[in-house]
Write an enzyme that holds these catalytic residues in place. Structure first.
Site, PDB file in Angstrom:
ATOM      1  N   PRO A   1       0.830  -1.195   0.047  1.00 59.46           N
ATOM      2  CA  PRO A   1      -0.111  -0.124   0.042  1.00 59.46           C
ATOM      3  C   PRO A   1       0.730   1.192   0.073  1.00 59.46           C
ATOM      4  CG  PRO A   1      -0.131  -1.005   2.010  1.00 59.46           C
ATOM      5  CD  PRO A   1       0.368  -1.929   1.271  1.00 59.46           C
ATOM      6  N   ASN A   2       0.310   2.241  -0.885  1.00 55.38           N
ATOM      7  CA  ASN A   2       1.065   3.537  -1.055  1.00 55.38           C
ATOM      8  C   ASN A   2       2.122   3.689  -1.647  1.00 55.38           C
ATOM      9  OD1 ASN A   2      -1.164   4.912   0.502  1.00 55.38           O
ATOM     10  ND2 ASN A   2      -0.454   4.064   2.392  1.00 55.38           N
TER      11      ASN A   2
ATOM     12  N   ARG B   1       4.623  10.962  -2.462  1.00 53.12           N
ATOM     13  CA  ARG B   1       4.684  10.865  -0.914  1.00 53.12           C
ATOM     14  C   ARG B   1       5.968  10.945  -0.282  1.00 53.12           C
ATOM     15  NH1 ARG B   1       4.257   4.921   1.813  1.00 53.12           N
ATOM     16  NH2 ARG B   1       3.649   5.761   3.774  1.00 53.12           N
TER      17      ARG B   1
ATOM     18  N   TYR C   1      10.981   8.841   1.456  1.00 48.04           N
ATOM     19  CA  TYR C   1      10.899   7.960   0.295  1.00 48.04           C
ATOM     20  C   TYR C   1      11.727   8.573  -0.986  1.00 48.04           C
ATOM     21  CZ  TYR C   1       7.556   5.952   3.361  1.00 48.04           C
ATOM     22  OH  TYR C   1       6.928   5.341   4.483  1.00 48.04           O
TER      23      TYR C   1
ATOM     24  N   ASN D   1       8.205  -5.514  -0.574  1.00 51.90           N
ATOM     25  CA  ASN D   1       7.797  -4.037   0.458  1.00 51.90           C
ATOM     26  C   ASN D   1       6.313  -4.267   0.811  1.00 51.90           C
ATOM     27  OD1 ASN D   1       7.539  -1.832   1.643  1.00 51.90           O
ATOM     28  ND2 ASN D   1       9.074  -0.909   0.174  1.00 51.90           N
TER      29      ASN D   1
ATOM     30  N   ALA E   1       2.792  -0.691   5.050  1.00 54.49           N
ATOM     31  CA  ALA E   1       2.025  -0.823   6.405  1.00 54.49           C
ATOM     32  C   ALA E   1       1.557  -2.104   6.878  1.00 54.49           C
ATOM     33  CB  ALA E   1       0.965   0.197   6.498  1.00 54.49           C
TER      34      ALA E   1
ATOM     35  N   HIS F   1       3.607  -4.412   9.541  1.00 55.87           N
ATOM     36  CA  HIS F   1       3.384  -4.376  10.769  1.00 55.87           C
ATOM     37  C   HIS F   1       2.158  -5.043  11.341  1.00 55.87           C
ATOM     38  CE1 HIS F   1       6.619  -1.667  10.057  1.00 55.87           C
ATOM     39  NE2 HIS F   1       5.903  -0.946   9.163  1.00 55.87           N
TER      40      HIS F   1
ATOM     41  N   ASP G   1       1.910 -16.085   6.852  1.00 53.46           N
ATOM     42  CA  ASP G   1       1.334 -17.315   6.534  1.00 53.46           C
ATOM     43  C   ASP G   1       1.509 -17.766   5.156  1.00 53.46           C
ATOM     44  OD1 ASP G   1       0.619 -17.580   9.041  1.00 53.46           O
ATOM     45  OD2 ASP G   1      -1.214 -17.526   9.001  1.00 53.46           O
TER      46      ASP G   1
ATOM     47  N   GLU H   1      12.323  -9.278   2.789  1.00 50.33           N
ATOM     48  CA  GLU H   1      11.679  -8.020   2.999  1.00 50.33           C
ATOM     49  C   GLU H   1      12.397  -7.034   2.869  1.00 50.33           C
ATOM     50  OE1 GLU H   1      10.069  -6.467   7.328  1.00 50.33           O
ATOM     51  OE2 GLU H   1      10.284  -8.366   7.066  1.00 50.33           O
TER      52      GLU H   1
ATOM     53  N   HIS I   1      12.614  -2.511   2.860  1.00 47.70           N
ATOM     54  CA  HIS I   1      11.947  -1.155   3.162  1.00 47.70           C
ATOM     55  C   HIS I   1      12.753   0.067   2.816  1.00 47.70           C
ATOM     56  CE1 HIS I   1       9.039  -3.054   5.636  1.00 47.70           C
ATOM     57  NE2 HIS I   1       9.894  -3.898   6.249  1.00 47.70           N
ATOM     58  N   ILE I   2      12.426   1.013   2.201  1.00 43.21           N
ATOM     59  CA  ILE I   2      13.061   2.061   1.643  1.00 43.21           C
ATOM     60  C   ILE I   2      13.768   2.921   2.908  1.00 43.21           C
ATOM     61  CG2 ILE I   2      12.846   4.302   0.288  1.00 43.21           C
ATOM     62  CD1 ILE I   2      10.486   2.698  -1.068  1.00 43.21           C
ATOM     63  N   SER I   3      13.097   3.214   3.735  1.00 44.55           N
ATOM     64  CA  SER I   3      13.362   3.809   4.893  1.00 44.55           C
ATOM     65  C   SER I   3      13.907   2.852   6.045  1.00 44.55           C
ATOM     66  CB  SER I   3      12.435   4.672   5.692  1.00 44.55           C
ATOM     67  OG  SER I   3      11.386   3.931   5.998  1.00 44.55           O
TER      68      SER I   3
ATOM     69  N   ARG J   1      12.000   5.344  13.061  1.00 45.40           N
ATOM     70  CA  ARG J   1      10.988   6.080  12.630  1.00 45.40           C
ATOM     71  C   ARG J   1       9.849   5.558  14.016  1.00 45.40           C
ATOM     72  NH1 ARG J   1       8.480   5.167   6.948  1.00 45.40           N
ATOM     73  NH2 ARG J   1       7.217   6.880   7.474  1.00 45.40           N
TER      74      ARG J   1
ATOM     75  N   ARG K   1       6.315   0.858  13.763  1.00 48.94           N
ATOM     76  CA  ARG K   1       6.905   0.361  12.726  1.00 48.94           C
ATOM     77  C   ARG K   1       8.263  -0.385  13.028  1.00 48.94           C
ATOM     78  NH1 ARG K   1       5.200   3.404   8.323  1.00 48.94           N
ATOM     79  NH2 ARG K   1       4.234   5.250   8.691  1.00 48.94           N
TER      80      ARG K   1
END
Length: 143
Positions: free
Chosen positions: A9-10, A17, A22, A71, A74, A77, A84, A95, A97-99, A104, A108
């Site tokens: 998402p996003n 954004r 990001y 990625n 949200a 979390h 699963d 997995e 993550h950009i940040s 943060r 998170r």
């Protein structure tokens, strides 16, 4: 070698954004750079704001590709369902993550999917995806 990238998402709003977190590049423009860096790797890309669609894509590709770069945004979390699903797949999942999520907000700091993934890369901007692909290539070579 075939690698599936899945963004949650996003992440369709990359470049727009919160550029301070990001960056200002869209994922589509970065994807072209990735394909140039890895010309011998078939890289497919999928993005959805819907958890179930992400699961559908992982189930569709997770038994035939050599790895998934995920990625989950949200959903990282909150999603036991993604956890699963990852556990049920044949291919490794990295997995990303950009940040650096640990710098943060407190919520998170906990990932529901990390324990199901082969590894986690965070905090290197869009380059996190390149690092994940390199890890998958190395894993494939070790087999």
């Amino acid at each position: 070698m075939k690698i599936q990238i899945i963004n949650g998402p996003n992440l369709n709003l990359l470049g727009v954004r919160e550029p301070g977190i990001y960056g200002s590049d869209s994922f589509e423009s970065y994807l072209e750079k990735l394909k140039g860096i890895f010309p011998n790797v078939d890289i497919d890309y999928f993005q959805s704001n819907v958890e179930g669609f992400m699961i559908d894509k992982m189930q569709e590709t997770g038994f035939t590709c050599d790895g998934i770069v995920l990625n989950a945004g949200a959903y990282t979390h909150t999603s036991v369902a993604l956890h699963d699903c990852i556990r049920s797949l044949k291919c490794p999942v990295i997995e990303v993550h950009i940040s650096n999520v640990h710098q943060r907000e407190e919520f998170r700091h906990k990932s529901m999917i990390s324990a199901a993934c082969k590894g986690v890369i965070c905090g290197f901007g869009l380059d996190s995806y390149r690092l994940a692909i390199e890890a998958l290539i190395q894993m494939k070579g070790e087999k």
